[in-house]
Design an enzyme around this catalytic site. Structure first.
Site, PDB file in Angstrom:
ATOM      1  N   CYS A   1      -6.535 -10.230  44.016  1.00  0.00           N
ATOM      2  CA  CYS A   1      -5.600  -9.733  45.029  1.00  0.00           C
ATOM      3  C   CYS A   1      -5.255  -8.271  44.788  1.00  0.00           C
ATOM      4  CB  CYS A   1      -4.308 -10.543  44.992  1.00  0.00           C
ATOM      5  SG  CYS A   1      -4.286 -11.880  46.174  1.00  0.00           S
TER       6      CYS A   1
ATOM      7  N   ARG B   1      -3.180  -3.566  37.960  1.00  0.00           N
ATOM      8  CA  ARG B   1      -3.578  -4.735  37.179  1.00  0.00           C
ATOM      9  C   ARG B   1      -4.536  -4.406  36.021  1.00  0.00           C
ATOM     10  NH1 ARG B   1      -4.232  -9.957  40.809  1.00  0.00           N
ATOM     11  NH2 ARG B   1      -3.239 -10.875  39.006  1.00  0.00           N
TER      12      ARG B   1
ATOM     13  N   ARG C   1      -7.749 -18.818  49.120  1.00  0.00           N
ATOM     14  CA  ARG C   1      -7.864 -18.653  47.660  1.00  0.00           C
ATOM     15  C   ARG C   1      -6.814 -19.484  46.938  1.00  0.00           C
ATOM     16  NH1 ARG C   1      -6.839 -13.190  45.761  1.00  0.00           N
ATOM     17  NH2 ARG C   1      -7.190 -14.338  43.852  1.00  0.00           N
TER      18      ARG C   1
ATOM     19  N   LYS D   1      -2.981 -23.817  41.022  1.00  0.00           N
ATOM     20  CA  LYS D   1      -4.172 -22.947  40.998  1.00  0.00           C
ATOM     21  C   LYS D   1      -4.257 -22.176  39.677  1.00  0.00           C
ATOM     22  CE  LYS D   1      -3.827 -18.745  42.919  1.00  0.00           C
ATOM     23  NZ  LYS D   1      -4.203 -17.464  42.331  1.00  0.00           N
ATOM     24  N   ASN D   2      -3.159 -21.533  39.295  1.00  0.00           N
ATOM     25  CA  ASN D   2      -3.229 -20.628  38.144  1.00  0.00           C
ATOM     26  C   ASN D   2      -3.368 -21.362  36.813  1.00  0.00           C
ATOM     27  OD1 ASN D   2      -3.275 -18.434  39.791  1.00  0.00           O
ATOM     28  ND2 ASN D   2      -1.083 -17.993  39.641  1.00  0.00           N
TER      29      ASN D   2
ATOM     30  N   ASP E   1       5.407 -14.304  42.731  1.00  0.00           N
ATOM     31  CA  ASP E   1       4.561 -14.991  43.720  1.00  0.00           C
ATOM     32  C   ASP E   1       5.369 -15.593  44.872  1.00  0.00           C
ATOM     33  OD1 ASP E   1       2.378 -14.332  42.202  1.00  0.00           O
ATOM     34  OD2 ASP E   1       2.202 -16.281  41.234  1.00  0.00           O
TER      35      ASP E   1
END
Ligand code: EPZ
Length: 458
Positions: free
Chosen positions: A128, A133, A412, A34-35, A320
């Protein structure tokens, strides 16, 4: 006075029903990262030519970024797990607030838009809820490359006001090896005039994947995967075809699924080097892990004992996978300590695991866990993407039934998670808009006759 009872129809949002305690077997298949996919899609804004990105997972985050690119004027064609993007006609340098707010990765567009159009306007990103952040390191990097940046009403406006609208190379040292900031500066500097260096750069595999694709587009990037990346700016980039690396976080989640259900499994495709810290910890706590061909690992869990972990940037133990690993430690023999050092609010799974019988005490960002014999099924909720995965792992291993809500987070970042787990032997299925009846009584002496059904009560 008459007795009154009401039946309230409670709508449970889409959820997973899990019958825990079943062994897994066979192969758990890993999707594309995903990232990586998100940043590679944003990099499509750097060229007028067509980019073909293969092995892209089908996720809501990918859908949202696709919408954002369409909104900017790009053309997208999707086929199975491939996305073709052509950004020749981007007509807009301003990202829509609604979409940006739900996806932090939307901020990746700022670097390519600035490099290509000389301007970008992007609301501060969402995503998220795992900490503050900030994006200061992205912005400092862009300023060093010559952009003028102002933040007004939560909108970041950046522009290059020189005549040719091109950024210029610079020597940039990050205060922290931020993944996103490294990616932003890397993309922006590809089309800058002159040479850029990024010191204290993030070394994550997703950075290496981005650099590989940029180089095949004609960029001159060296050192990705080390702490110092050098970029020699070029005038234009061309289209290319690129296949996304396997998702190391999904792969790690599956290795932990094997350990928590005490089931031997084969997991892949993956790149073992991307998971070294995780493999070491799984071995240390009692799993035997061996290569199964070049791109798969075979994991055989034995008795699982408590081990300590501290999260840190790559190649350290990934933040993660902190939450999934905590679910595993909840049923390990003995105690363990888990320290979260990357994000300040990433312990949302702790209360849900406690609901399931885990023995965890939290001291700021350090969890002290005493392993219990088994977890007990419960009604549980995911508060962010990785805590959702952690809770689902707890549910599949627990004794009894669980209902998991919070699918919007899960979707997601995990492609068809319940389908993959149920193919391997978990009893887990997705239910939509189910109504359950809850009877509440205002008087103990009620009779069936005076039950008032409120059909639409939420
Ligand atoms: C990326 O987030 C990933 N997201 C995250 O994945 C992952 O957890 C994280 O890297 C760390 O590996 C994407 O790639 C889309 P950072 P990112 O910038 O880039 C601080 C998931 O579940 N920081 O490396 O946002 C920051 O507050 C997720 O898939 C600044 O202070 O991570 C944090 O404490 C969530 N200023 C630390 O650095 C900045 O300008 C690491 O953040 C930027 C970051």
């Amino acid at each position: 006075m008459s007795s009154v009872a009401t039946i309230k129809r409670k709508v449970i949002p889409p959820h997973l029903e899990v019958k825990g305690g079943h062994q897994l077997s066979g192969v758990l298949k890993v999707s594309g990262a995903k990232n990586s996919s998100l940043v590679l899609m944003a990099a499509a804004l750097l060229t007028k030519e067509t980019l073909l990105i293969k092995n892209v997972p089908k996720l809501t985050d990918i859908e949202v970024l696709s919408e954002i690119l369409l909104n900017l004027g790009a053309k997208l064609t999707k086929r199975n797990n491939s996305i073709e993007i052509n950004s020749r006609c981007i007509h807009n340098a301003e990202l829509p607030y609604q979409l940006v707010h739900s996806l932090r990765a939307s901020f990746f567009c700022i670097g390519p838009l600035l490099a290509r159009l000389g301007e970008a306007k992007i609301p501060l990103p969402g995503g998220c809820n795992i900490g503050a952040r900030p994006v200061d390191e992205h912005i400092n990097g862009l300023k060093a490359l010559g952009a003028e940046v102002v933040i007004n009403n939560e909108v970041v406006s950046a522009q290059v006001s020189t005549k040719n609208k091109r950024l210029h190379g610079a020597n940039i040292t990050l205060k922290y090896p931020s993944v996103g900031a490294t990616e932003t500066i890397l993309m922006a500097s590809c089309l800058a005039m002159g040479k850029t260096t990024i010191s204290n750069a993030a070394r994550e595999p997703e950075i290496q994947d981005l650099a590989k694709m940029l180089n095949s587009m004609g960029a001159k990037v060296s050192g990705a995967g080390t702490q110092r990346i050098t970029i020699k700016g070029v005038k234009t980039l061309r289209g290319t075809s690129h296949s996304v690396i396997p998702d190391r976080i999904e792969a790690g989640t599956f290795l932990i699924a094997s350990a928590i259900t005490r089931s031997p499994l084969i997991v892949g495709p993956l790149v073992p080097n991307h998971l070294s810290a995780v493999i070491l910890k799984l071995q240390e706590c009692g799993c035997s892990i061996s290569h199964h061909g070049n791109h798969y690992l075979k994991i055989i869990p034995r008795e699982i004992s408590g081990v300590d972990i501290t999260t840190s940037p790559f190649p350290g133990f990934p933040t993660d996978l902190q939450a999934p690993f905590m679910s595993l430690m909840a049923t390990a023999k003995g105690s363990s300590k888990i320290k979260e050092k990357v994000f300040e609010k990433r312990m949302q799974h702790v209360n849900e695991l406690i609901k399931m019988g885990a023995c965890i005490s939290l001291e700021q960002n350090t969890a002290h866990i005493k392993g219990v014999k088994e977890l007990i099924g419960s009604n549980v909720k995911g508060g962010d993407l990785r805590s959702s995965a952690a809770i689902i792992l707890a549910c599949i291993s627990a004794k009894g039934n669980s209902i998991f809500t919070g699918l919007d987070h899960l979707d997601r970042g995990y492609e068809k998670l319940e389908e993959k787990l149920s193919n391997a032997g978990s009893i887990i299925s997705r239910k939509f808009d189910q109504k359950t009846s809850q009877i509440s009584f205002s008087n103990k002496k009620f009779t069936e006759d005076n039950i008032d059904t409120q059909k639409n009560a939420a």
